[in-house]
Design an enzyme around this catalytic site. Structure first.
Site, short mmCIF file in Angstrom:
data_model
loop_
_atom_site.label_atom_id
_atom_site.label_comp_id
_atom_site.label_asym_id
_atom_site.label_seq_id
_atom_site.Cartn_x
_atom_site.Cartn_y
_atom_site.Cartn_z
CD GLU A 315 59.14 42.76 114.11
OE1 GLU A 315 57.95 42.98 114.75
OE2 GLU A 315 59.87 41.70 114.41
NE ARG A 535 70.73 33.70 117.86
CZ ARG A 535 69.74 34.11 118.16
NH1 ARG A 535 68.51 33.38 118.08
NH2 ARG A 535 69.36 35.11 118.74
CE LYS A 545 65.10 43.65 117.68
NZ LYS A 545 64.29 44.11 116.55
#
Length: 832
Positions: A315, A535, A545
């Site tokens: 994104e 992850r 983020k």
């Protein structure tokens, strides 16, 4: 046929129990029951097929299950006839024929008779050979089959004796002896079998297992009660101990020695990929698996040619960090390893948070990381298709326009309550959705929600939002739209539209798999194969983020590329190469295990390993202390050879650089003290040390400043004969000529940004910032050759660490960032 009818009854009962968890299974179950019923009513035909399957050595249960699955039954019947074994064959051959029927790549049907001759002639003897053969054929064009290459790829003619296997077993057992003795029968035996098969890839897997099991019994004796106990789960709150233990048992998530292991073996081979797309609805009733019809799969294969297609879908709402490096490695790496293709797709459905700056950065950093996208696409490229499909979703009764506020949606979802507008007429939702698109309805006054299952055990099936109203221009699509699709609605549809074969994401998205497949089923679209992996969690940093954006916007760091951040831009500016990052990611591996915190020491180890081979040696003094050599005339300047590389041989001019040696030199202030001791190797009054690449010097006098405490200068004598060989060796920099200062450079020293290992767990995570994470030394002294250093150049400053020239450098002032120190605590931990 009694067994088949009984199996059908069990299936129906099992499906009833799963109805609540998977609302879309109803049409699937109906279709399956219908096809089974047809087979059950044709007892004579099924009986003949059953006997045919039993003749090739299949056990009765496998044979009956094959009959129930129409595709497998048809394929296996064709395979038997193509192989000419209608009258029967030995069981080992029959099992391989069954594998061909269930796994054969659809894009290579022309070569199937060729393969079958190798099986019935026993040139292909075991499943491992057949797997390699299927993989080879799936990547072979209709006219390009090279027999020699084929035979070499699947070990035709290679004979592996029992003695060969025993030798390989002994070798693997010896290499893993410490782990075997420590873990006993809890050791991952499958990993041991795999190591043996790596040494002897064409060995019979069954024989390998039997011999390895026998070997373990010889080493360990009978199982004890303790061996039967379940292992205690590792505590997440003690990640350091977890990783140390992992290192001790040579787990692939820690040891650098395993870097050559192919991390992509966990993914289905192309031949297997056909199977995972056709055979299984669900893995266990709660985690969904894809099921494509023959028509969907054939259309998909026609488009992809049977190749692997993946996507990296960031994104564009911030800079990429090291976690994205792992995502790139997984998606781009799998495509490259399988000779497939990977899209770079911008997941740009939220215009409020997205900027062209981020889009440009992502493209640039993907290339820097060494990955070449097959195509660059945007979710916004599909806005019209997504809108049209949303209209179709409403028409099919699977979506509705809702007027609840965000707070009401949250409350109703927590209480598992239907929205008051959930059952509004389809025509009304269509009209309101069109008004949303035309900007008639105010922002926040309506959403389009998917009509899923508010009673599910999965929170991600509680009528997720598909569209929101946002009167915000889009950085890529412009101002055409005022409604924007959500991630949950967009992601799976675009995966399907782009014919993605492997939709890869991290484990936190696992619960969204139900929603992913629910939507594609509702719209009758192709279902990709979804696989989640753990992850990357790094110590002493944040990778959210939102948190990174706060650090940047509140100017707690110098920007997204601050060298203290684990952003890829920050690591690059610090002097870390993409090769070192990819080596680190490969060493961590790709698993579905919930990884413990990976210590930053481990990344630094891989950086250090690379820079040790690439960065030339030089000398810089950070905090200079002047030393005047009283027995050397000011005019008696000389040039000495200093080593660029530690293994430099005499006469190899390319491995040396020149340094001036004069009567004024500078050493580190920390390399002098007034009081000597046995464990101290620096300079002290009356003590002799060696100047690296130069001469021994002896301190004869200490000059203090006006305060009588501050040392401003040392007096010393040098030994031109080098008759004394002291233990201490110091780096140094000399005045190039009398009264002329050495080259001055700025040096920036970086440390961990946060004091705690996991600051994200803290309520006040900003209070954990390390006040000493950055130290700027404005005037360090350097040897003359560094005056020509340019942006991106890397060096090892002897005794200080590895450094890289920063982008802020100018011809007047060169700035160095410390990339990593010399000390390697991770290497010491691994080799304990």
């Amino acid at each position: 046929m009694l067994g088949l009818k009984h199996w059908f009854g069990v299936l129906v009962q099992s499906s009833k129990h799963r109805k609540r968890q998977n609302p879309l299974t109803q049409p699937l179950r109906y279709s399956l029951r219908t096809s089974i019923s047809k087979m059950v009513t044709s007892d004579s035909n099924s009986g003949e097929i059953l006997q045919l399957f039993l003749k090739i050595g299949l056990d009765e249960r496998t044979a009956q299950n094959a009959i129930v699955n129409g595709k497998v039954s048809s394929n296996l019947t064709d395979v038997i006839h193509e192989a000419g074994v209608e009258d029967g064959c030995i069981k080992s051959v029959g099992n391989l024929l069954y594998m061909v029927a269930t796994k054969y790549p659809a894009n290579a049907l022309k070569h199937r008779p060729f393969l079958l001759q190798y099986i019935i002639s026993s040139k292909i003897k075991n499943p491992n050979q057949l797997e390699k053969a299927l993989s080879f054929l799936s990547n072979t064009g209709p006219e390009s089959l090279e027999v020699d290459d084929f035979e070499e790829s699947c070990g035709i003619g290679v004979e592996v004796s029992v003695g060969d296997i025993k030798t390989a077993v002994d070798e693997v057992a010896n290499e893993n002896m410490d782990a075997i003795l420590a873990q006993r029968y809890r050791i991952n035996a499958g990993n041991l079998y795999g190591q043996v098969r790596k040494l002897q890839p064409w060995a019979d897997a069954k024989v390998v297992k039997e011999i390895m099991d026998t070997k373990l019994h010889e080493l360990l004796g009978e199982k004890t009660a303790a061996d039967e106990e379940k292992p205690v789960k590792k505590k997440k709150e003690k990640p350091l101990k977890v990783e140390e233990k992992v290192i001790d048992v040579n787990n692939s998530s820690s040891a650098p020695a395993l870097v050559d292991t192919n991390p992509f073996l966990i993914f289905p081979e192309p031949g297997e990929n056909i199977q995972v797309h056709t055979e299984i609805f669900f893995s266990d009733g709660s985690i969904w698996r894809p099921h494509n019809t023959k028509e969907k799969l054939e259309k998909h294969l026609k488009t992809t040619g049977g190749k692997v297609f993946t996507r990296f879908p960031p994104e564009p709402n911030g800079y990429l960090h090291i976690g994205h490096a792992k995502a790139m490695f997984v998606s781009f790496g799998l495509a490259k390893e399988r000779n497939g293709y990977c899209y770079l797709r911008f997941d740009d459905t939220n215009p409020e948070a997205e900027k062209m700056e981020y889009i440009d950065h992502i493209q640039e950093i993907v290339n820097w990381m060494g990955w070449g996208p097959f195509k660059i696409t945007y979710s916004s490229d599909y806005f019209q298709e997504l809108y049209d499909l949303a209209v179709e979703l409403i028409k099919r009764g699977h979506a509705y326009v809702d007027h609840q506020t965000a707070e009401e949606v949250k409350e109703y979802r927590e209480k598992k309550l239907d929205s008051p507008w959930r059952n509004r007429p389809i025509a009304e939702s269509l009209m309101l959705f069109d008004e949303m698109r035309r900007g008639v309805i105010d922002e926040g006054k309506a959403t389009l929600r998917m009509k899923q299952d508010m009673q599910s055990d999965n929170y991600n099936m509680y009528d997720l939002i598909a569209y929101r109203i946002k009167f915000t221009p889009h950085p890529h699509a412009g101002d055409k739209w005022c409604i924007y699709p959500s991630y949950d609605y967009t992601h799976c549809i675009v995966d399907s539209l782009e014919n993605i074969t492997h939709s890869l994401c991290t484990l936190e998205f696992e619960t969204r798999r139900a929603s992913y497949y629910w939507l594609l089923e509702c719209l009758d679209l192709y279902l990709p194969y979804v696989w989640e992996y753990s992850r990357l969690n790094m110590s002493n940093t944040v990778m959210s983020k939102r948190k990174l954006n706060r650090l940047v916007t509140e100017k707690l760091v110098g920007g997204w590329d601050d060298p203290r951040l684990m952003t890829l831009a920050g690591l690059r500016r610090r002097g870390v190469s993409s090769e070192a990052i990819n080596t680190f990611i490969r060493g961590v591996g790709i698993t579905r295990s919930d990884n413990s915190m990976i210590r930053v020491d481990r990344l630094e180890h891989d950086i250090r390993e690379e820079m040790n081979n690439l960065a030339p040696r030089t000398m810089v003094v950070l905090h200079p202390l002047k030393v005047v050599l009283t027995n050397l005339e000011a005019s008696a300047a000389m040039e000495l050879d200093a080593k660029i590389w530690p293994d430099a041989q005499e006469g190899d001019s390319a491995s040396f650089y020149k340094v001036p040696f004069t009567n004024v030199i500078y050493i580190e202030k920390s390399d002098f003290r007034m009081k000597d001791s046995k464990d101290y190797y620096g300079l002290a009054p009356g003590k002799t040390v060696l100047l690296r690449y130069a001469f021994p010097i002896k301190c004869t006098e200490v000059i203090f400043g006006d305060d009588k405490e501050t040392i401003v200068e040392l007096r010393a004598e040098y030994d031109p004969t080098k008759s004394i060989k002291p233990k201490g060796v110091l780096h140094w920099v000399a005045e190039p000529s009398p009264g002329v200062d050495p080259v001055k450079v700025e040096v920036r020293l970086f440390d961990k940004l946060f004091l705690s290992e996991n600051p994200s767990e803290l309520d006040d995570w900003l209070a954990d910032l390390n006040p000493k994470s950055k130290e700027v030394i404005p005037e360090a002294y350097a040897v003359p050759n560094l005056a020509e250093a340019k942006y991106g150049d890397k060096f090892q400053f002897e005794r200080l660490g590895y450094f890289s020239v920063d982008q802020d450098s100018t011809p007047e002032k060169i700035i160095f960032n410390r990339t990593v120190t010399l000390r390697d605590s991770y290497a010491k931990l691994v080799h304990k």
